[in-house]
Design an enzyme around this catalytic site. Structure first.
Site, short mmCIF file in Angstrom:
data_model
loop_
_atom_site.label_atom_id
_atom_site.label_comp_id
_atom_site.label_asym_id
_atom_site.label_seq_id
_atom_site.Cartn_x
_atom_site.Cartn_y
_atom_site.Cartn_z
N ASP A 78 0.36 5.30 0.29
CA ASP A 78 -0.54 6.42 0.53
C ASP A 78 0.04 7.65 -0.17
O ASP A 78 1.04 8.23 0.30
CB ASP A 78 -0.68 6.68 2.03
CG ASP A 78 -1.32 5.51 2.77
OD1 ASP A 78 -2.10 4.79 2.13
OD2 ASP A 78 -1.01 5.33 3.96
N GLU A 131 0.85 -1.20 0.00
CA GLU A 131 0.00 0.00 0.00
C GLU A 131 0.88 1.24 0.00
O GLU A 131 1.82 1.35 0.80
CB GLU A 131 -0.92 0.02 1.22
CG GLU A 131 -1.79 1.27 1.33
CD GLU A 131 -2.62 1.29 2.59
OE1 GLU A 131 -2.85 2.40 3.13
OE2 GLU A 131 -3.03 0.20 3.07
N GLU A 135 -2.67 11.36 2.82
CA GLU A 135 -3.77 11.28 3.77
C GLU A 135 -3.86 12.63 4.45
O GLU A 135 -2.90 13.10 5.08
CB GLU A 135 -3.54 10.17 4.79
CG GLU A 135 -3.67 8.77 4.20
CD GLU A 135 -3.43 7.69 5.21
OE1 GLU A 135 -4.32 6.83 5.38
OE2 GLU A 135 -2.34 7.69 5.84
#
Length: 403
Positions: free
Chosen positions: A162, A160, A165
């Site tokens: 990101d 994953e 965020e």
């Protein structure tokens, strides 16, 4: 119109007969990196409805979240040429499987491995006076894979990235974030001793955690969040300026491009690696923030590029191609130690894979129709090798370094 203003000021657009071709918005782009725009994975949201048929998952294949439910029918729509994603409170606070909120998510049907992605996003307003003003939800732009249950020892089970965020108001190293703090983190699951082992950013800050501070309030306007993923590094950008980079050691699983609006404190608590739901009517802090719900984030566009092949030698490779439009294959990790994965996603039909040493001696051959193939390298001596694939599209060869 925001589209016209943005294109005039920020982005060079070349038109063909069918589609606009965009360039990544990077303030100081590397001239050796050339990109091919992937319209099938990109969306300008200029239609009247979301393209659930071709581009985005509607109500299947969505990530499992314990603290809220996904409801795209109620929470995703087009508003003023942008995708609006809403966080909603359940009617009369009636719980559904122990959750009290529902939200929307855009998850691409096609996957991304290496290249560049960016989205133009406006955050979600939580305007409640007091110490929690601004917090409670998290607009997120992220890439995530499925769980590869056939992973060998030491291989990536889940990856994953990101891209950003927002509004997490995280607490790290005894410092409390505020509305200007942005997270650009990496999450990972490896197969270790036959078990799935999670590696989280805070526990592995040097290799997985990134933090940057905005000069703007992300809830008050649109800003561009981008990320380049290549076989050596992962590089994050905000409004075209680099804000972080990390070595790409394990983030090679095919990942879905995703934009979503999630819950954060005080509407949830993080326990044992999972966000747990909180009843907002019985929790004082959550109840105080509840008048701000529903709230929405907006996504002006999502754009995806892959590396253009045949025009520059950005990687250590020798290649022979025909005139096919199929792009060269991906191979990772490179350098390799115990294994190398050959990604044949751009190809169709039967493909022959050959591994040769620097003298041209064939060490391994394999014929496959699978899109992802893992070759063991732990028995090979350190040095340079070549991986060749042969398909009806042509013959392609890349250099492999074994440590």
């Amino acid at each position: 119109m925001k589209k016209r203003t943005l294109s005039l000021l920020w982005i060079t657009i070349a038109f063909n007969s069918l589609n606009a071709q965009y360039s990544p918005f990077i303030t100081n782009p590397d001239p050796t990196k050339q990109w091919t725009f992937q319209s099938s994975m990109s969306d300008e949201f200029n239609s009247t409805t979301i393209d659930w048929t071709n581009k985005w998952y509607y109500n299947s294949q969505l990530p499992t979240i314990k603290a809220w439910k996904w409801n795209n029918n109620a929470n995703v729509k087009i508003v003023n040429n942008a995708a609006e994603i809403k966080m909603s409170h359940n009617t009369n606070n009636i719980p559904v499987d122990g959750t009290y909120f529902n939200s929307g998510i855009l998850k691409s049907k096609k996957t991304f491995t290496t290249g560049y992605v960016e989205a133009r996003i406006k955050g979600a307003v939580i305007n409640i006076p007091g110490p929690d003003n601004g917090r409670g939800v998290c607009p997120s732009f992220w890439l995530y894979s499925d769980f590869y249950r056939d992973a060998l020892e030491g291989q990536t089970v889940y990856s994953e990235i990101d891209v950003v965020e927002l509004q997490q108001f995280d607490y790290y190293n005894n410092v409390q974030d505020d509305i200007y703090d942005m997270d650009h983190n990496l999450h990972l699951v490896l197969k270790i001793n036959g078990q799935d082992v999670w590696f989280r950013p805070k526990q592995n800050a040097a290799t997985q955690k990134n933090h940057s501070t905005a000069t703007f309030n992300p809830t008050q306007g649109y800003h561009i969040y981008g990320c380049e993923v290549n076989t050596a590094e992962i590089i994050w950008y905000v409004d075209g300026k680099e804000v972080a980079r990390k070595p790409n050691t394990y983030w090679y699983r095919p990942m879905n491009v995703t934009v979503s609006l999630g819950l954060r404190v005080p509407f949830v608590e993080f326990v044992n690696n999972v966000f747990e739901p909180i009843n907002p009517k019985t929790n004082t802090r959550a109840n105080n923030q509840l008048p701000a719900i529903p709230t929405t984030m907006s996504v002006d566009y999502v754009r995806v590029w892959t590396k253009k092949t045949g025009t520059s030698k950005m990687t250590t490779e020798k290649e022979t191609t025909n005139t096919s439009s199929v792009q060269n294959f991906n191979m990772y990790p490179n350098p390799a130690k115990d294994f190398v994965t050959i990604d044949l996603a751009p190809f169709e039909g039967e493909t022959k894979i050959t591994l040769e040493n620097s003298l041209g001696t064939i060490l391994l051959t394999k014929t496959t129709t699978a899109s992802e193939n893992t070759l063991p390298t732990s028995s090979l001596s350190s040095g340079i090798y070549f991986v060749k694939i042969e398909n009806t599209n042509g013959v392609y060869t890349k250099k492999l370094i074994v440590k």
